[in-house]
Motif scaffolding. Structure first.
Motif, PDB file in Angstrom:
ATOM      1  N   GLN A 244      14.681  20.240   2.561  1.00 59.17           N
ATOM      2  CA  GLN A 244      14.079  20.701   3.534  1.00 59.17           C
ATOM      3  C   GLN A 244      14.030  22.379   3.286  1.00 59.17           C
ATOM      4  O   GLN A 244      15.101  23.102   3.063  1.00 59.17           O
ATOM      5  CB  GLN A 244      14.819  20.555   4.878  1.00 59.17           C
TER       6      GLN A 244
ATOM      7  N   GLN B 283      12.184  25.394   5.239  1.00 56.57           N
ATOM      8  CA  GLN B 283      11.206  25.861   6.383  1.00 56.57           C
ATOM      9  C   GLN B 283      11.336  27.286   6.761  1.00 56.57           C
ATOM     10  O   GLN B 283      12.562  27.475   7.167  1.00 56.57           O
ATOM     11  CB  GLN B 283      11.380  24.828   7.489  1.00 56.57           C
TER      12      GLN B 283
ATOM     13  N   SER C 100      10.280  29.536   9.607  1.00 53.86           N
ATOM     14  CA  SER C 100       9.701  29.385  10.956  1.00 53.86           C
ATOM     15  C   SER C 100       9.605  30.446  11.794  1.00 53.86           C
ATOM     16  O   SER C 100      10.620  31.589  11.280  1.00 53.86           O
ATOM     17  CB  SER C 100      10.053  27.997  11.696  1.00 53.86           C
TER      18      SER C 100
ATOM     19  N   HIS D 189       4.309  19.423   8.861  1.00 54.44           N
ATOM     20  CA  HIS D 189       5.608  19.629   8.554  1.00 54.44           C
ATOM     21  C   HIS D 189       6.181  20.911   8.492  1.00 54.44           C
ATOM     22  O   HIS D 189       7.253  21.437   8.584  1.00 54.44           O
ATOM     23  CB  HIS D 189       6.250  19.386   6.991  1.00 54.44           C
ATOM     24  N   SER D 190       5.235  21.757   9.177  1.00 51.68           N
ATOM     25  CA  SER D 190       5.597  23.185   9.447  1.00 51.68           C
ATOM     26  C   SER D 190       5.303  23.454  10.778  1.00 51.68           C
ATOM     27  O   SER D 190       4.750  22.622  11.785  1.00 51.68           O
ATOM     28  CB  SER D 190       4.858  24.155   8.655  1.00 51.68           C
TER      29      SER D 190
ATOM     30  N   GLU E 299       6.878  29.716   1.011  1.00 53.26           N
ATOM     31  CA  GLU E 299       7.529  28.589   0.988  1.00 53.26           C
ATOM     32  C   GLU E 299       7.694  28.133  -0.507  1.00 53.26           C
ATOM     33  O   GLU E 299       8.618  27.816  -1.105  1.00 53.26           O
ATOM     34  CB  GLU E 299       7.266  27.486   1.745  1.00 53.26           C
TER      35      GLU E 299
END
Ligand SMILES: Cc1cc2nc3c(=O)[nH]c(=O)nc-3n(C[C@H](O)[C@H](O)[C@H](O)COP(=O)(O)OP(=O)(O)OC[C@H]3O[C@@H](n4cnc5c(N)ncnc54)[C@H](O)[C@@H]3O)c2cc1C
Ligand code: SF4
Ligand code: SF4
Ligand code: SF4
Lengths: 368, 283, 271, 431
Positions: D34, D36, D38, D254-255, D384
């Protein structure tokens, strides 16, 4: 009066040059942002040729005419006030030394010599009132230094605005005292008189021509006609007594509905002197500058004493302004604080006219 | 320098700090410059501007009487109540700390007019600070005056400062001391209520009396009016006023009270001069 | 052993905002270095310092409260700060984003922008810090400037509360010798009801103040709104003047809604 | 170190970025499971506030999207509205906009290099700590930043949310003496900037090459800032209104954020992308400075972003100086504007990269709809992608702190401005 000598319009530059040679920075009326402002003047051509001013309550507009005159405007928002009583300045500096002791430095500096061209009679009268205020008991060194370096060249006013009432207060449109030189403007040039020894000396060096008596009379008549054209006035009688007898008049509340308590009237008034002081420490914490800036009886701090603002509401602030300017000023300085320049009328964003308010408050027949 | 720039403070040092109540502190100050000490002279009822570095300046009455000025040590006592920005910080000063002082300013109490008369000093709250100096002076020249009464009112009895001082004065010949507290405690042996309630107890000979008032305006007004009812001529009533002050030399315009500048025409005024406006909202 | 650090400590926290007010720190120039001599900065993410729960003497808070998480966070900030200063229009009045409070338009707006609105945990209203926790001092302005910030910091370091500047923009406008744009050009200037602090920038640039410093002391918005109408502004335009950067500040909020309702009633009578 | 280690790195709050974001990285069995980035900036709904607002208010509103690059927002917005109304700004206005914009590049880049990025390379956690050991470097940065701010002030009165810009030009033309007063400072700053470039080039940078698409404006005559066509290293050349034909924004499942993709690919905007596409337009002194570093552009090393910023500082100073030297008071500082119904597009190069706006107006010039695509949301996918690749090259066996620092360094190359991005970014997406 003996006919004064004449300075042809195209030789006005000679006056500027003489002043510059004598070390003065020349300041005169120039157009900026839609108004006549006193600004540095390098060349007589920077003067506003043919510009006239339309003023009414809350409104100020320039108008270009084909008149060759350079002083055909009625005043702009500034008087001489900012030149002697700076809107914002440092009074002194306190420095904390490493051993905890304090040193205070004066901030009075030698002022630069400034010659102002195009001063109006109302503003000269206002300057003399400010002199009374600042130079009596505890002379203000900042004001005094700047005043000392000021050379004033008045131009008698021939184009008052709708808002002007200097004829009524007795302060204009003809400048009678307080100037070094004075000019009567005609289409072709200026009749020049001196009002001080410095003015005499300057006059002697100007490239003047002998003045024509008939044309001088015409020039004077224009000034008198300007006086006759003014329509506003103040109520007659003892305004101080009348105002203080009407502190509960309903009109105060009515005007407060309109008044923004923005203080513009007091800021443009050439005689208003209120200011507040503040401390501006630097971030190191060792040096702190003590400054003052123009304040107004319309601000909350003006009447603050711990925990309360004595004049919270607009009615009491407006009443303070009027009762002081037109009332208690008489006790303080022997005359009204108003010189009839009309600035407070024109520059009030909502167009409140103190002369109208005064009439409403003072001249009504009191119901018994 | 001071004569050149009336705004410039002089340096002073805190030589003693007396905690009078949790919020009231007396600072005893000494001007650090000997020359300034020699030149300084003030009359009871005048005030100084006290400056705290980086914070600001406030007007504070000079509590010490003229006797302090006769010797070379010149100590200036200021009793300060911590109410706001500057005063809260001032009362934190400790011996050895430095601050700025300029003054003295204003017109003090009319000692010349009091000469040979009975003098009644009526104060409320910290109004006693500007009045203490005049009591000191009256006591120093005791024979020059007739009967003296000192009347002081406080909100809570714990607010009463200088208790021994009052007790000491009470023992002086031909001197009356009356104290009042709105909120007394069990030990309070004086009057309960407002100062004005005490005025009837004054040994008052109206024709040869002069009253000096200092305190909150409603208290001064009520007292003055009561004194007039008791026969005192308004001309013989004097009171000390307070208004916002920035410059203390009559330039800044903030302290105007009608036509008067409290800083230079006052702070002590003859009652008739202020009677009209006193209590008028907005002045 | 190291000598204990006796400098007062500060933190700079960010809530919903544009970051512009924190820049008043980063734009201090040399004074930034001088400031770090006098205070210890414990938390200031943008400057690289990350310790949000550190006990500090002064916490500066930028931004409005607009999510449930922010509500929880401001409580922690309050608990760990002796003195809390909210900085900027977002923190003092909700800021520009409080426009969504006006007609409860938030949900509609969210749904219009996001494909999966159900995942977005924002509150319907963007609110000032003082709505949720006790605030010791407010610095108004969008954005605040370094001058205001230094004055506040200096006062606090001297142990006194900062001075609350509530005068009107007009005073500063005249002190800087600007020409009034309302009087000379009829522009609808908010200067007469807006707090000073900016230095009367808009009039200096020949334009009308748009009220980014929020309402001043004693603002007569009713009179000014009448004046704007006199200058030819329609009720809706008057409403937008008041309902902009500080739309949730009570004085502006009320004035804006009054103007709006006048627009609506006029609209009805037109029909 | 064993391959089976489970690593979980949470950087709950990214420091030294504008706005607030966080990074989640989960590595299992030597694989990134994973990753991410955010952004927990709450949405602020700017496009929605703009609806119903008058064209006059737009520059003041969009400025508030971001306190660090308000000029960029104002410039893209006025450009779009001018297109909608059919107003052509005068050459004076166009030149002055470039000058105004140079101020923002200067302050933003100086801030980023000195206060945000440099501490990474010199081993400090903040510029404040760094100032102890590198006082001159920090002061040089603060000087450049201050100069940039002063350039913005010239036209806007303040550097954050400046008040001078309007549709058609500027509210007010600065006095000639104020412009002249900046010239000696700009001259002096060029040496600072030159040294900064050389210093940045000398810092130890990871060798970290990968392929990516650069997107930036390109103009035939100069290093494009607020004019030109949109170009990509993949060969695209578009006008602003053709945006939607190639770019797509979506709410990635997924984000937590809306992403922008170019023909379904991540892409880069910002200083490195600009320099990659425009290095031939660097003015000679700046090109010389670059040549002395020995580094060539286009570059495929993301860590050259800092050098690109330093060069753009030099460029901004060079251009600002030329524009100030030829400054004269114009007859009028803005063109008259008659609003009308229409659609307009604007694109300019914000310090962090391309900033695209689209407005639709009604007859009175009130906004019917607005769309804004800020640089950070464009870089989002690229960040990413870059993180994943760069971490693998760096080596997942490094300890947590080293991995964390490496991630932060990678992210900071983009100078992500999360505040800008937020009106697109969601908060607390839970599944
Ligand atoms: C002639 C005179 C004598 C005084 N003597 C004493 C005394 O002996 N002891 C004492 O404790 N207090 C005295 N005061 C009152 C004292 O000046 C105020 O309490 C003090 O100014 C409050 O300042 P601050 O900053 O703490 O309060 P804030 O409420 O923070 O006030 C802010 C500012 O407003 C002004 N201001 C506020 N209240 C007053 C006030 N009452 N008078 C004048 N300016 C004010 C000051 O500039 C002050 O700094 C006197 C006031 C005057 C005018
Ligand atoms: S009161 Fe008004 S008219 Fe009178 S001097 Fe002042 S500004 Fe001029
Ligand atoms: S009278 Fe006019 S100018 Fe004066 S405070 Fe009131 S609104 Fe302002
Ligand atoms: S321009 Fe605006 S701020 Fe300035 S005096 Fe006029 S109304 Fe007041």
């Amino acid at each position: 009066m003996e006919t004064p000598a004449f300075l042809p319009a195209d030789r006005l530059q000679a006056l500027l040059e003489l002043l510059t040679d004598d070390g003065y920075r020349c300041v005169g009326p120039r157009i900026r942002d839609g108004a006549v402002l006193y600004q540095t003047l390098d060349d007589a051509d920077q003067l506003p040729r043919g510009v006239q001013v339309q003023q009414s309550p809350g409104r100020y507009r320039l108008e270009q005419t084909d008149s060759p005159r350079r002083f055909a405007w009625a005043n702009g928002p500034q008087a001489l006030k900012p030149l002697t009583f700076a809107p914002h300045e440092e009074l002194w500096v306190g420095e904390l030394q490493a051993d905890g002791s304090l040193i205070f430095h004066d901030a009075v500096r030698q002022a630069e010599p400034v010659a102002v061209i195009g001063v109006r009679a109302c503003d000269l009268a206002a300057l003399s009132l400010q002199e009374q205020h600042f130079l009596q008991a505890a002379p203000d060194p900042y004001f005094r230094e700047r005043r000392r370096q000021l050379l004033l060249i008045a131009v008698h006013c021939t184009h008052p605005s709708d808002t002007c009432f200097c004829a009524h207060t007795g302060d204009g449109p003809e400048a009678r005292t307080g100037f070094d030189l004075s000019l009567y403007e005609t289409d072709t040039g200026y009749f020049v008189t001196a009002g001080s020894p410095a003015g005499e000396r300057l006059l002697a060096r100007l490239p003047l021509e002998p003045g024509d008596a008939g044309r001088f009379d015409t020039a004077c008549d224009e000034v008198h006609a300007a006086a006759a054209r003014q329509t506003r006035d103040l109520p007659t009688g003892n305004l101080q007594a009348d105002l203080f007898a009407r502190l509960d008049h309903p009109r105060w509340q009515e005007v407060a509905e309109r008044c923004l308590s923005c203080g513009n009237c007091t800021q443009v008034c050439p005689t208003c002197f209120c200011h507040s002081e503040q401390e501006v420490p630097d971030i190191s914490g060792t040096r702190s500058s003590h400054q003052r800036q123009w304040d107004s009886c319309f601000s909350p701090g003006h009447s603050y004493i711990h925990g309360i603002t004595l004049r919270q509401d607009t009615a009491s602030r407006y009443r303070q302004w009027l009762t002081h300017k037109f009332g208690s000023w008489h006790s303080q300085y022997g005359r009204s604080g108003c010189v009839g320049c009309g600035r407070c009328i024109a520059w009030c964003p909502v167009g409140i006219d103190p002369t109208e308010e005064l009439h409403a408050i003072c001249t009504e027949v009191k119901a018994t | 320098m001071n004569t050149v720039n009336p705004y410039l403070p002089m340096e002073a040092e805190v030589v003693e700090r007396i905690q009078e109540t949790p919020t009231i502190v007396t600072l005893r100050l000494r001007l650090t410059c000997a020359d300034a000490r020699h030149r300084f002279y003030c009359a009871p009822g005048q005030f100084n501007m006290l400056y705290l570095h980086g914070v600001g300046e406030v007007p504070i009455s000079i509590k010490s009487g003229p006797q302090h000025f006769l010797d070379q040590t010149l100590l200036l006592d200021h009793t300060i109540r911590a109410v706001g920005r500057v005063t809260r910080a001032l009362v934190r000063l400790q011996p050895g700390d430095r601050l700025g002082v300029r003054g003295p300013y204003g017109r003090g109490w009319p000692l010349d007019k009091a000469h040979g008369k009975d003098v009644h000093i009526i104060t409320g709250g910290l109004g006693c600070a500007p009045a203490v100096s005049v009591v000191h002076e009256l006591m120093r020249q005791r024979s020059q005056y007739g009967h003296i009464s000192v009347v002081q009112g406080v909100k809570h009895c714990d607010d009463l400062i200088w208790r021994e001082q009052y007790e000491h004065w009470a023992k002086q010949p031909d001197t009356q001391v009356l104290l009042a507290a709105d909120q007394p405690d069990a030990r309070w042996r004086w009057h309960t209520g407002m100062v004005t309630g005490l005025l009837d107890q004054l040994t008052l000979a109206p024709h040869r009396s002069l009253a000096m008032l200092c305190g909150p305006e409603p208290m001064m007004r009520a007292s003055a009016e009561r004194l007039i009812e008791l026969g005192l001529s308004p001309d013989n009533i004097w009171l000390s006023m307070e208004r916002n002050m920035q410059c203390a030399v009559g330039h800044c315009g903030h302290c105007q009270f009608g036509a008067d500048f409290v800083c230079k025409d006052g702070p002590v005024f003859n009652y008739p001069a202020v009677r009209e406006l006193l209590g008028t909202r907005g002045f | 052993m190291k000598a204990p650090d006796l400098r007062p400590s500060i933190a700079v926290h960010k809530f919903s905002s544009c970051d512009g007010c924190q820049l008043a720190f980063l734009n201090l120039g040399e004074d930034l270095l001088a400031l770090t001599q006098r205070v210890r900065i414990r938390h200031f993410l943008e400057a690289g310092l990350d310790d949000p729960d550190a006990e500090v003497d002064i916490a500066f808070v930028e931004g409005s409260l607009s999510t449930p998480d922010e509500i929880a966070r401001i409580r922690r900030v309050r608990a760990s700060a002796r003195y809390l200063v909210s900085i900027g229009a977002c923190a003092t009045a909700g800021g520009l984003q409080a426009l969504r409070n006006l007609d409860d338009t938030h949900d509609a707006w969210r749904d219009a922008i996001y494909a999966s609105p159900e995942f977005i945990a924002t509150l319907a209203h963007a609110r000032p810090i003082a709505d949720e926790v006790r605030v010791d001092f407010e610095l108004w302005g969008c954005p605040i400037n370094s001058r205001q910030l230094l004055a506040a910091v200096s006062a606090l370091l001297a142990g006194v509360p900062p001075i609350d500047q509530r005068d009107k923009v007009c005073l500063e406008c005249k002190r800087t010798q600007q020409v009034c744009v309302m009087v000379t050009e009829g522009k609808p200037c908010l200067g007469p009801v807006t707090r000073t602090g900016c230095g009367a920038l808009c009039p200096a640039f020949g334009r009308d103040c748009y009220g980014c410093y929020g309402p001043a002391d004693n603002p007569n918005t009713a009179s000014l709104a009448r004046r704007f109408a006199g200058l030819g502004l329609l009720p809706d335009a008057i409403a937008r003047r008041f309902l902009m950067i500080n739309s949730a500040a009570p004085a502006f909020h009320e004035a804006g809604l009054i103007a709006r309702s006048q627009g609506e009633s006029q609209g009805e009578s037109d029909e | 170190m064993s391959d089976t280690r489970r690593i979980r790195i949470d950087v709950p709050a990214l420091t030294r970025v504008e706005g607030e974001g966080s990074l989640k990285l989960r590595i299992e069995e030597g694989r990134i499971e994973q990753l991410q980035l955010s952004i927990f900036e709450p949405p602020r709904y700017f496009e929605k506030f703009l609806e119903g607002r008058s064209w006059r208010e737009v520059p003041d509103i969009v400025a508030r999207i971001c306190g660090i690059c308000p000029v960029a927002y104002q410039m893209s917005a006025v450009q779009a509205l001018e297109q909608a109304f059919g107003v052509t700004p005068s050459p004076w206005v166009q030149r002055m906009r470039r000058l105004f914009y140079c101020g923002e590049w200067l302050q933003s880049h100086a801030l980023h290099i000195h206060l945000l990025a440099l501490p990474d390379y010199l081993g400090f956690d903040s510029a404040i700590a760094m100032a102890q050991d590198y006082p001159e470097a920090v002061q040089r940065g603060l000087r450049l930043q201050a100069l940039g701010n002063d350039l913005i002030r010239l036209f806007g009165g303040r550097s954050v949310h400046p008040v001078g810009a309007r549709v058609g030009g500027f509210h007010h033309a600065p006095a000639a003496d104020r412009v002249a007063a900046l010239i000696p400072r700009l001259e002096a700053a060029r040496q600072d900037a030159f040294e900064l470039t050389q210093w940045c080039a000398g810092l130890p940078m990871p060798e970290d090459s990968e392929t990516f698409i650069s997107v930036a404006l390109r103009h035939p005559d100069d290093y494009a800032l607020c004019s030109g066509r949109l170009m990509s290293s993949s060969g695209l050349s578009l006008s602003a209104d053709e945006w939607d034909q190639h770019f797509r924004e979506f709410h990635a499942p997924h984000s937590t954020a809306l992403w922008a993709l170019l023909d379904e690919q991540p892409y880069l905007v910002g200083p490195l992308a600009r320099l990659n596409l425009n290095s031939d337009h660097l003015p000679p002194p700046v090109a010389d400075s670059l040549a002395r570093t020995g580094i060539r552009f286009p570059s495929s090393n993301m860590f050259h972003s800092m050098l690109a910023r330093a060069l753009e500082i030099e460029l901004a100073l060079h251009d600002a100086l030329a524009l100030c030297r030829e400054y004269h008071l114009p007859e009028r500082s803005h063109e008259p504007v008659t609003p009308k119904a229409g659609v307009g597009y604007g694109m300019t190069e914000a310090p962090r990269g391309l900033l695209w706006h689209r407005y639709e107006t009604d007859d009175d010039g009130c906004i019917r709809s607005a769309r804004i695509v800020p640089p950070t949301s464009q870089n989002q996918a690229r960040i990413e992608q870059n993180l994943a690749a760069s971490l693998k090259r760096f080596g997942l066996e490094h300890d947590d702190d080293a991995l964390r620092l490496h991630c932060e360094k990678v992210i900071r190359n983009y100078d992500p401005c999360i505040s800008c991005a937020t009106h697109f970014l969601t908060l607390d997406v839970t599944r």
